[in-house]
Motif scaffolding. Structure first.
Motif, PDB file in Angstrom:
ATOM      1  N   TYR A   1       6.748  -4.637  12.191  1.00 56.04           N
ATOM      2  CA  TYR A   1       7.147  -5.581  10.941  1.00 56.04           C
ATOM      3  C   TYR A   1       8.689  -6.058  11.098  1.00 56.04           C
ATOM      4  O   TYR A   1       9.468  -5.221  11.504  1.00 56.04           O
ATOM      5  CB  TYR A   1       6.803  -5.019   9.680  1.00 56.04           C
TER       6      TYR A   1
ATOM      7  N   LEU B   1       0.832 -16.883   1.207  1.00 59.33           N
ATOM      8  CA  LEU B   1       1.309 -17.245   2.576  1.00 59.33           C
ATOM      9  C   LEU B   1       1.003 -18.430   3.378  1.00 59.33           C
ATOM     10  O   LEU B   1       0.959 -18.469   4.417  1.00 59.33           O
ATOM     11  CB  LEU B   1       1.037 -15.883   3.592  1.00 59.33           C
TER      12      LEU B   1
ATOM     13  N   TYR C   1       6.481 -15.823   7.785  1.00 57.37           N
ATOM     14  CA  TYR C   1       5.598 -14.537   7.688  1.00 57.37           C
ATOM     15  C   TYR C   1       4.151 -15.118   7.893  1.00 57.37           C
ATOM     16  O   TYR C   1       3.599 -15.969   7.456  1.00 57.37           O
ATOM     17  CB  TYR C   1       5.775 -13.845   6.465  1.00 57.37           C
TER      18      TYR C   1
ATOM     19  N   VAL D   1       1.494 -10.192   5.341  1.00 53.88           N
ATOM     20  CA  VAL D   1       2.075  -9.117   4.571  1.00 53.88           C
ATOM     21  C   VAL D   1       1.125  -7.908   4.271  1.00 53.88           C
ATOM     22  O   VAL D   1       0.095  -8.194   3.560  1.00 53.88           O
ATOM     23  CB  VAL D   1       2.766  -9.549   3.273  1.00 53.88           C
TER      24      VAL D   1
ATOM     25  N   HIS E   1       6.321  -6.962   5.812  1.00 48.50           N
ATOM     26  CA  HIS E   1       6.325  -8.331   6.252  1.00 48.50           C
ATOM     27  C   HIS E   1       6.551  -8.705   7.762  1.00 48.50           C
ATOM     28  O   HIS E   1       7.133  -8.307   8.488  1.00 48.50           O
ATOM     29  CB  HIS E   1       7.790  -9.160   5.577  1.00 48.50           C
TER      30      HIS E   1
END
Length: 88
Positions: free
Chosen positions: A18, A32, A38, A41, A58
């Motif tokens: 991550y 998102l 990203y 998550v 993330h």
């Protein structure tokens, strides 16, 4: 938002690298859709100083575009190891 000092080397939810991790103790919102930074998550409930918190891991597009086990992650997200998926 609080950034924990004791964050693990890989995400404990999906066992993938991550980019960053944050810890929250109040309301949150996650969107998102069309996120350029990203792709995913992951959420991990934790206790911090006796109070419930949620850690956010993330993941960038590059980190989850191809899963650690070689499977493509573009269509679906698997449940965390040892848990049942939630039906929507």
């Amino acid at each position: 938002m609080d950034v924990p000092e004791d964050a693990p080397a890989v995400c404990p939810v999906c066992e993938t690298a991550y980019e960053s991790v944050s810890r929250h103790d109040a309301g949150l919102m996650v969107n998102l859709l069309d996120n350029e930074r990203y792709r995913r998550v992951c959420f991990e409930p934790v206790s911090y100083e006796g109070t419930p918190h949620v850690r956010f891991y993330h993941h960038t597009h590059g980190q989850v575009g191809s899963r650690h086990d070689g499977r493509d992650d573009s269509a679906a997200v698997d449940a965390a190891p040892g848990t049942d998926p939630v039906s929507w």
